[in-house]
Enzyme design. Structure first.
Site, PDB file in Angstrom:
ATOM      1  N   LYS A  58       0.833  -1.210   0.000  1.00 47.75           N
ATOM      2  CA  LYS A  58       0.000   0.000   0.000  1.00 47.75           C
ATOM      3  C   LYS A  58       0.871   1.265   0.000  1.00 47.75           C
ATOM      4  O   LYS A  58       0.612   2.191  -0.763  1.00 47.75           O
ATOM      5  CB  LYS A  58      -0.943  -0.017   1.213  1.00 47.75           C
ATOM      6  CG  LYS A  58      -1.900  -1.216   1.193  1.00 47.75           C
ATOM      7  CD  LYS A  58      -2.887  -1.197   2.340  1.00 47.75           C
ATOM      8  CE  LYS A  58      -2.238  -1.370   3.696  1.00 47.75           C
ATOM      9  NZ  LYS A  58      -1.547  -2.670   3.877  1.00 47.75           N
ATOM     10  N   THR A  59       1.896   1.266   0.852  1.00 48.65           N
ATOM     11  CA  THR A  59       2.783   2.433   0.885  1.00 48.65           C
ATOM     12  C   THR A  59       3.488   2.587  -0.457  1.00 48.65           C
ATOM     13  O   THR A  59       3.612   3.702  -0.996  1.00 48.65           O
ATOM     14  CB  THR A  59       3.846   2.238   1.993  1.00 48.65           C
ATOM     15  OG1 THR A  59       3.171   1.945   3.207  1.00 48.65           O
ATOM     16  CG2 THR A  59       4.697   3.474   2.168  1.00 48.65           C
ATOM     17  N   ASP A  84      -1.640   6.437   6.363  1.00 49.18           N
ATOM     18  CA  ASP A  84      -1.635   5.012   6.675  1.00 49.18           C
ATOM     19  C   ASP A  84      -2.556   4.759   7.880  1.00 49.18           C
ATOM     20  O   ASP A  84      -2.715   5.643   8.720  1.00 49.18           O
ATOM     21  CB  ASP A  84      -0.195   4.597   7.018  1.00 49.18           C
ATOM     22  CG  ASP A  84       0.037   3.119   6.805  1.00 49.18           C
ATOM     23  OD1 ASP A  84      -0.885   2.429   6.337  1.00 49.18           O
ATOM     24  OD2 ASP A  84       1.150   2.642   7.101  1.00 49.18           O
ATOM     25  N   THR A 113      -5.873  -1.616   6.953  1.00 49.59           N
ATOM     26  CA  THR A 113      -5.892  -3.073   6.955  1.00 49.59           C
ATOM     27  C   THR A 113      -7.329  -3.545   7.152  1.00 49.59           C
ATOM     28  O   THR A 113      -7.629  -4.704   6.992  1.00 49.59           O
ATOM     29  CB  THR A 113      -5.029  -3.610   8.109  1.00 49.59           C
ATOM     30  OG1 THR A 113      -5.343  -2.861   9.279  1.00 49.59           O
ATOM     31  CG2 THR A 113      -3.549  -3.458   7.792  1.00 49.59           C
ATOM     32  N   ARG A 159       6.603  -8.238   1.589  1.00 50.85           N
ATOM     33  CA  ARG A 159       7.532  -7.846   2.660  1.00 50.85           C
ATOM     34  C   ARG A 159       8.204  -9.073   3.260  1.00 50.85           C
ATOM     35  O   ARG A 159       9.405  -9.060   3.550  1.00 50.85           O
ATOM     36  CB  ARG A 159       6.794  -7.058   3.753  1.00 50.85           C
ATOM     37  CG  ARG A 159       7.679  -6.806   4.971  1.00 50.85           C
ATOM     38  CD  ARG A 159       7.027  -5.914   6.008  1.00 50.85           C
ATOM     39  NE  ARG A 159       6.903  -4.567   5.511  1.00 50.85           N
ATOM     40  CZ  ARG A 159       5.822  -3.814   5.682  1.00 50.85           C
ATOM     41  NH1 ARG A 159       4.782  -4.287   6.334  1.00 50.85           N
ATOM     42  NH2 ARG A 159       5.799  -2.595   5.217  1.00 50.85           N
TER      43      ARG A 159
HETATM   44  N1  LIG Z   1       3.856  -5.486  -6.005  1.00 51.36           N
HETATM   45  C1  LIG Z   1       5.088  -5.427  -5.488  1.00 51.36           C
HETATM   46  N2  LIG Z   1       6.161  -5.666  -6.256  1.00 51.36           N
HETATM   47  C2  LIG Z   1       7.397  -5.640  -5.726  1.00 51.36           C
HETATM   48  N3  LIG Z   1       7.671  -5.373  -4.430  1.00 51.36           N
HETATM   49  C3  LIG Z   1       6.642  -5.107  -3.631  1.00 51.36           C
HETATM   50  C4  LIG Z   1       5.311  -5.113  -4.108  1.00 51.36           C
HETATM   51  N4  LIG Z   1       4.486  -4.825  -3.105  1.00 51.36           N
HETATM   52  C5  LIG Z   1       5.257  -4.636  -2.032  1.00 51.36           C
HETATM   53  N5  LIG Z   1       6.553  -4.810  -2.339  1.00 51.36           N
HETATM   54  C6  LIG Z   1       7.684  -4.710  -1.408  1.00 51.36           C
HETATM   55  O1  LIG Z   1       7.236  -5.099  -0.116  1.00 51.36           O
HETATM   56  C7  LIG Z   1       7.684  -4.187   0.889  1.00 51.36           C
HETATM   57  C8  LIG Z   1       6.496  -3.770   1.724  1.00 51.36           C
HETATM   58  O2  LIG Z   1       5.607  -2.975   0.941  1.00 51.36           O
HETATM   59  P1  LIG Z   1       4.799  -1.748   1.564  1.00 51.36           P
HETATM   60  O3  LIG Z   1       5.610  -1.071   2.634  1.00 51.36           O
HETATM   61  O4  LIG Z   1       4.351  -0.917   0.439  1.00 51.36           O
HETATM   62  O5  LIG Z   1       3.580  -2.499   2.227  1.00 51.36           O
HETATM   63  P2  LIG Z   1       2.322  -1.891   3.010  1.00 51.36           P
HETATM   64  O6  LIG Z   1       1.122  -2.589   2.484  1.00 51.36           O
HETATM   65  O7  LIG Z   1       2.339  -0.410   2.940  1.00 51.36           O
HETATM   66  O8  LIG Z   1       2.577  -2.345   4.477  1.00 51.36           O
HETATM   67  P3  LIG Z   1       2.035  -1.634   5.835  1.00 51.36           P
HETATM   68  O9  LIG Z   1       0.567  -1.821   5.833  1.00 51.36           O
HETATM   69  O10 LIG Z   1       2.729  -2.431   6.912  1.00 51.36           O
HETATM   70  O11 LIG Z   1       2.475  -0.200   5.799  1.00 51.36           O
HETATM   71  C9  LIG Z   1       8.394  -3.050   0.149  1.00 51.36           C
HETATM   72  O12 LIG Z   1       9.776  -3.179   0.344  1.00 51.36           O
HETATM   73  C10 LIG Z   1       8.131  -3.268  -1.312  1.00 51.36           C
HETATM   74  O13 LIG Z   1       9.350  -3.152  -2.007  1.00 51.36           O
END
Ligand SMILES: Nc1ncnc2c1ncn2[C@@H]1O[C@H](COP(=O)(O)OP(=O)(O)OP(=O)(O)O)[C@@H](O)[C@H]1O
Length: 356
Positions: free
Chosen positions: A76-77, A121, A170, A229
């Site tokens: 998401k981030t 977030d 989430t 992740r």
């Molecule tokens: N579709 C994707 N392709 C490649 N790498 C990804 C992808 N999605 C996520 N990642 C990798 O996974 C890691 C976590 O992603 P991210 O921080 O965006 O998750 P999030 O959903 O925001 O988590 P949170 O809810 O804990 O903030 C990052 O390092 C990112 O590089």
């Protein structure tokens, strides 16, 4: 950046935990895809978002507000940063728990530049007054700043430049409908397929300058619980092992041996998950057993079993929550290499495996 402390029961200490730990935060910036083309998987979300952003660009307008929902670590981030990059706009990052007073939000909103992306977030954890201020900001690009207290308080309207709010949660179900309705585009992010996670592992390995064979990437992907992740984190631990115990190349055997050291099994279960399953099978014959009894048996808090271990076990079809208690599924017996008691294997005896 403060990513974590957003879930009620943190799993940040676990190798297979989905929240980010300190090391993740340091490495993740380097591994984040920078545009939609680099973003792996989530085809529908990507296609839809691509349309939303292209159309906004063609109109020379600010993109609509976007709501992203899905489990931690699914990207998401990353997507919010991609939205900003694709719109060639700056991004400001904050989180619901960081905004406790409407004034905190007013300060952020009033300092936004035109077209800026505001990433919020854990938006469902914002305070009520801040949430109400956000309604007006999203719809009319205006906030009322309250000056003074009591009967003498006055509301001073403040115009805001158009901006794009990207909210992440989430738990989309916890968002009040008036807030949900103010997003022009809502996307739900699913867990990733193993083949997609293999691509994530290959991409990260190449960015980290790690040599990996296709079977090695598949081995890591299969244990990553559908979450990029976790895939990236397991890759780093396997890389350590390959460097210390071999010549640095990650093969299938090296990946399996490394993850055995870290007690992450072929399906991505760790010690806690296996402890819960083993207690359920060995001590309680597969259940049904109450949550509290199960928690005492594994020496963990009720909440830890319920919020940290169970969601993945349920998702994997290894455990069922029934009105009579927790019950192991046939897949759980098979996964631990145990034979269910006759009554359960045949479906006779005391009862239905999945309760009433
Ligand atoms: N579709 C994707 N392709 C490649 N790498 C990804 C992808 N999605 C996520 N990642 C990798 O996974 C890691 C976590 O992603 P991210 O921080 O965006 O998750 P999030 O959903 O925001 O988590 P949170 O809810 O804990 O903030 C990052 O390092 C990112 O590089």
């Amino acid at each position: 950046m403060n990513w974590d402390d957003t879930t009620d029961t943190s799993d940040g200490e676990r190798l297979v935990g989905a929240s980010a730990d300190g090391e993740d935060q340091a490495v993740e910036a380097a591994l984040r895809p920078k545009d939609l083309g680099e973003f792996i998987g989530q085809e529908k979300v990507r296609e839809q978002l691509d349309l939303v952003l292209r159309a906004a660009r063609a109109r020379g307008a600010t993109a609509d507000h976007v709501l992203l929902s899905g489990a931690p670590g699914l990207g998401k981030t990353t997507l919010s940063m991609i939205i900003a990059a694709e719109m060639e706009a700056p991004i400001r990052i904050t989180s619901g728990p960081a905004i406790q007073h409407a004034g905190d939000l007013a300060a952020i909103l009033s300092s936004l530049q035109e077209g800026e992306v505001l990433f919020l977030d854990e938006i469902h954890r914002m305070s009520r007054p801040a949430e109400e201020m956000l309604y007006m900001a999203m719809e009319d690009f205006r906030v009322d700043v309250i000056v003074g207290k009591g009967p003498g308080a006055t509301a001073i309207p403040l115009e805001l430049p158009p901006f794009t709010l990207v909210g992440a949660t989430t738990r989309a179900g916890l968002l009040p409908p008036p807030l949900r309705d103010r997003f022009g585009f809502t996307a739900h992010m699913e867990f990733y397929e193993p083949a997609e996670l293999e691509r994530v592992v290959h991409r990260s390995a190449s960015l980290l300058d790690v040599e990996i064979e296709p079977d090695g990437a598949a081995e890591i992907a299969g244990r990553s619980r559908g979450t990029p992740r976790i895939a990236n984190r397991l890759l780093r631990r396997v890389r350590d092992y390959a460097q210390v115990k071999a010549d640095g190349l990650i093969t299938k055997d090296i990946a399996a041996a490394a993850l055995a050291v870290y007690e992450v099994d072929a399906r991505g279960l760790d010690r806690l998950d296996r402890g819960v399953l083993e207690a359920l099978l060995k001590l309680f014959g597969g259940g049904p057993v109450g949550l509290s009894t199960l928690a005492v048996a594994v020496g963990e808090e009720r909440e830890t079993v319920e919020e940290v271990a169970e969601p993945f076990l349920v998702r994997e079809g290894l455990l069922a929550r029934t009105p009579r208690g927790r019950v192991a599924t046939p897949a759980a017996w098979a996964h631990l290499g145990l034979t269910p008691p006759r009554s359960q294997a045949t479906g006779n005896g005391q009862g239905n495996l999945f309760g009433a």
